[in-house]
Enzyme design. Structure first.
Site, PDB file in Angstrom:
ATOM      1  N   TRP A 102       0.784  -1.156   0.046  1.00  0.00           N
ATOM      2  CA  TRP A 102      -0.021  -0.030  -0.217  1.00  0.00           C
ATOM      3  C   TRP A 102       0.994   1.085  -0.016  1.00  0.00           C
ATOM      4  O   TRP A 102       0.658   2.239  -0.685  1.00  0.00           O
ATOM      5  CB  TRP A 102      -0.913   0.101   1.108  1.00  0.00           C
ATOM      6  CG  TRP A 102      -1.913  -0.895   1.146  1.00  0.00           C
ATOM      7  CD1 TRP A 102      -1.930  -2.211   1.849  1.00  0.00           C
ATOM      8  CD2 TRP A 102      -3.131  -1.207   0.097  1.00  0.00           C
ATOM      9  NE1 TRP A 102      -3.048  -2.948   1.798  1.00  0.00           N
ATOM     10  CE2 TRP A 102      -3.616  -2.205   0.385  1.00  0.00           C
ATOM     11  CE3 TRP A 102      -3.384  -0.557  -0.771  1.00  0.00           C
ATOM     12  CZ2 TRP A 102      -4.756  -2.719  -0.074  1.00  0.00           C
ATOM     13  CZ3 TRP A 102      -4.567  -0.836  -1.640  1.00  0.00           C
ATOM     14  CH2 TRP A 102      -5.210  -2.052  -1.005  1.00  0.00           C
ATOM     15  N   ASP A 170      -1.256   7.050   6.283  1.00  0.00           N
ATOM     16  CA  ASP A 170      -2.400   5.908   5.859  1.00  0.00           C
ATOM     17  C   ASP A 170      -2.813   4.891   7.169  1.00  0.00           C
ATOM     18  O   ASP A 170      -1.770   4.368   7.523  1.00  0.00           O
ATOM     19  CB  ASP A 170      -1.891   5.415   4.698  1.00  0.00           C
ATOM     20  CG  ASP A 170      -3.075   4.175   4.317  1.00  0.00           C
ATOM     21  OD1 ASP A 170      -4.023   3.979   5.149  1.00  0.00           O
ATOM     22  OD2 ASP A 170      -2.838   3.564   3.194  1.00  0.00           O
ATOM     23  N   LYS A 194     -12.090  -1.496   7.300  1.00  0.00           N
ATOM     24  CA  LYS A 194     -11.421  -2.154   8.223  1.00  0.00           C
ATOM     25  C   LYS A 194     -12.059  -2.052   9.786  1.00  0.00           C
ATOM     26  O   LYS A 194     -12.918  -2.522  10.229  1.00  0.00           O
ATOM     27  CB  LYS A 194     -10.123  -2.208   8.315  1.00  0.00           C
ATOM     28  CG  LYS A 194      -9.382  -2.899   7.101  1.00  0.00           C
ATOM     29  CD  LYS A 194      -8.770  -1.968   5.962  1.00  0.00           C
ATOM     30  CE  LYS A 194      -8.217  -2.831   4.918  1.00  0.00           C
ATOM     31  NZ  LYS A 194      -7.509  -2.219   3.947  1.00  0.00           N
TER      32      LYS A 194
HETATM   33  C1  LIG Z   1      -7.363  -1.516   2.668  1.00  0.00           C
HETATM   34  C2  LIG Z   1      -6.142  -0.466   2.622  1.00  0.00           C
HETATM   35  C3  LIG Z   1      -6.235   0.434   1.572  1.00  0.00           C
HETATM   36  C4  LIG Z   1      -7.587   0.661   0.927  1.00  0.00           C
HETATM   37  O1  LIG Z   1      -7.711   0.989  -0.194  1.00  0.00           O
HETATM   38  P1  LIG Z   1      -9.176   0.951  -1.194  1.00  0.00           P
HETATM   39  O2  LIG Z   1      -8.674   1.614  -2.280  1.00  0.00           O
HETATM   40  O3  LIG Z   1     -10.190   1.355  -0.334  1.00  0.00           O
HETATM   41  O4  LIG Z   1      -9.414  -0.730  -1.578  1.00  0.00           O
HETATM   42  C5  LIG Z   1      -5.305   1.474   1.609  1.00  0.00           C
HETATM   43  N1  LIG Z   1      -4.518   1.464   2.535  1.00  0.00           N
HETATM   44  C6  LIG Z   1      -4.259   0.242   3.285  1.00  0.00           C
HETATM   45  C7  LIG Z   1      -2.949   0.379   4.300  1.00  0.00           C
HETATM   46  C8  LIG Z   1      -5.203  -0.324   3.486  1.00  0.00           C
HETATM   47  O5  LIG Z   1      -4.716  -1.419   4.263  1.00  0.00           O
END
Ligand SMILES: *Cc1c(COP(=O)(O)O)cnc(C)c1O
Length: 366
Positions: A102, A170, A194
């Site tokens: 991410w 994030d 989440k």
């Molecule tokens: C789940 C998650 C996302 C999510 O992104 P979507 O675009 O809503 O699917 C972003 N960053 C992290 C750290 C996550 O765990």
């Protein structure tokens, strides 16, 4: 039918009281004579929902009126875009800590809008640990972006060192899971699916100082400043999603962040404890100080164990433990709505599985 014990990483399990409230509101919201699915986004009922949401975010995060609370469409990834759009002007560079998939994607999205720089990375070692915190940041850095919990790889920042530039985090997979000093962030954000409800909604909390320095002209939908000024209703808001977030925030407040943190720690100790003494299961993150309390990743010492273990879990009503497609193995996500009893049920199955599996010595002899 009985509800499953659900360890999915997101969309994640929701507390039963929240689901019950949601079911009621789906049929009739308060005394409005309409469903929450039909509620008007510019009406007073939704205005009250938003106000309570915002007040609860301020209270639960321990932040003052210098922060704007904004509810947006587009989940986590739209924030990956909006952050550089709003905060990365020409001539500056966006600094990213590359601690997982991410974090990496957030940086890749930013590269569409300006210069980016990875200032720390553990990508080379498959993100099995956290990278070293950057000793210094580029003088031209507009901000430093951090992912507090790496959902796919199971690492989490427990101590976040000082930072000389505006820090943007994030917190999609660990928001409101622990006591945390939110006042050190220029902005923090989370996709809701989440710890905050359902997919499609994102919470962005932005310090007002940040809103004064717009990096480029933007249409109101994509501008934090405009969204804050319009109280998150530039267009038709995701009313049911934001209402679900309100139910989650109320539930979180009722339990209390300190109690939630305590249970999260107990859950993590129980599961990692089992992994550390197992002769079959192998924790992915060996550095204990880097381990996530939210997402616990592990493999087995023999791939042949994987399907039988999944099958055994399914027979015990347990779902959602298959690892991410990037890592394989297993991932157990233990967000706030997962109870210690849920984790204990899983650990019981792990013990049973180990008891039933022949020891490696015996198998070699066969
Ligand atoms: C789940 C998650 C996302 C999510 O992104 P979507 O675009 O809503 O699917 C972003 N960053 C992290 C750290 C996550 O765990």
């Amino acid at each position: 039918m009985k509800r499953k014990i659900n360890f999915n990483a997101g969309p994640a399990t929701l507390p039963e009281p929240v689901l019950q409230e949601l079911a009621k509101a789906t049929l009739q919201y308060g005394k409005t004579g309409t469903s929450v699915l039909e509620l008007q986004h510019r009406g007073s009922a939704f205005g009250e929902i938003l106000e309570e949401c915002n007040a609860l975010v301020h209270e639960l995060c321990g932040i003052g009126p210098e922060y704007e609370v904004i509810w947006l469409h587009g989940g986590g990834r739209l924030q990956f875009c909006m952050i550089p759009m709003n905060f990365l002007p020409e001539g500056k560079v966006a600094a990213y800590i590359d601690s997982g998939q991410w974090a990496h994607e957030a940086m890749q999205y930013a590269a569409y809008y300006g210069d980016t720089k990875i200032v720390a990375s553990s990508r080379e070692s498959g993100y099995a640990h956290l990278p070293q915190w950057p000793a210094r940041l580029p003088a031209k850095a507009a901000y430093l972006h951090l992912t507090t919990n790496n959902t796919i790889y199971g690492t989490q920042w427990h101590d976040i060192p000082a930072c000389s530039k505006p820090l943007i985090a994030d917190m999609s997979s660990d928001i409101l899971s622990r006591r945390h000093d939110h006042s050190r962030y220029a902005m923090f954000y989370a996709a809701a699916q989440k710890n905050l409800g359902v997919p499609g909604v994102a919470l962005a909390v932005v310090h007002k100082d940040m809103l004064r320095k717009a990096a480029r002209p933007l249409p109101p939908m994509l501008s934090y400043k405009a969204q804050a000024a319009e109280r998150s209703v530039v267009n038709t808001a995701n009313v049911p999603g934001i209402y679900t977030a309100l139910l989650m925030l109320r539930w979180t407040k009722q339990r209390g962040i300190a109690a939630i943190e305590k249970e999260n720690t107990a859950k993590a100790e129980l599961l990692y404890g089992q992994l550390d003494k197992s002769r079959i299961f192998v924790p992915r993150v060996s550095e204990k100080a880097h381990r996530s309390q939210m997402n616990v990743c592990f493999t087995t010492n023999d791939m042949a164990h994987e399907q039988p273990f999944l099958d055994m879990c399914a027979r015990h009503n347990i779902i959602g433990i298959k690892g991410h497609r990037y890592t394989g193995g297993f991932r157990v996500s233990m967000y706030n709505a997962v109870s210690l009893a849920d984790v204990a049920a899983l650990v019981d199955v792990m013990r049973e599985f180990e008891d039933l599996s022949p020891s490696p010595l015996l198998r070699r002899g066969r």
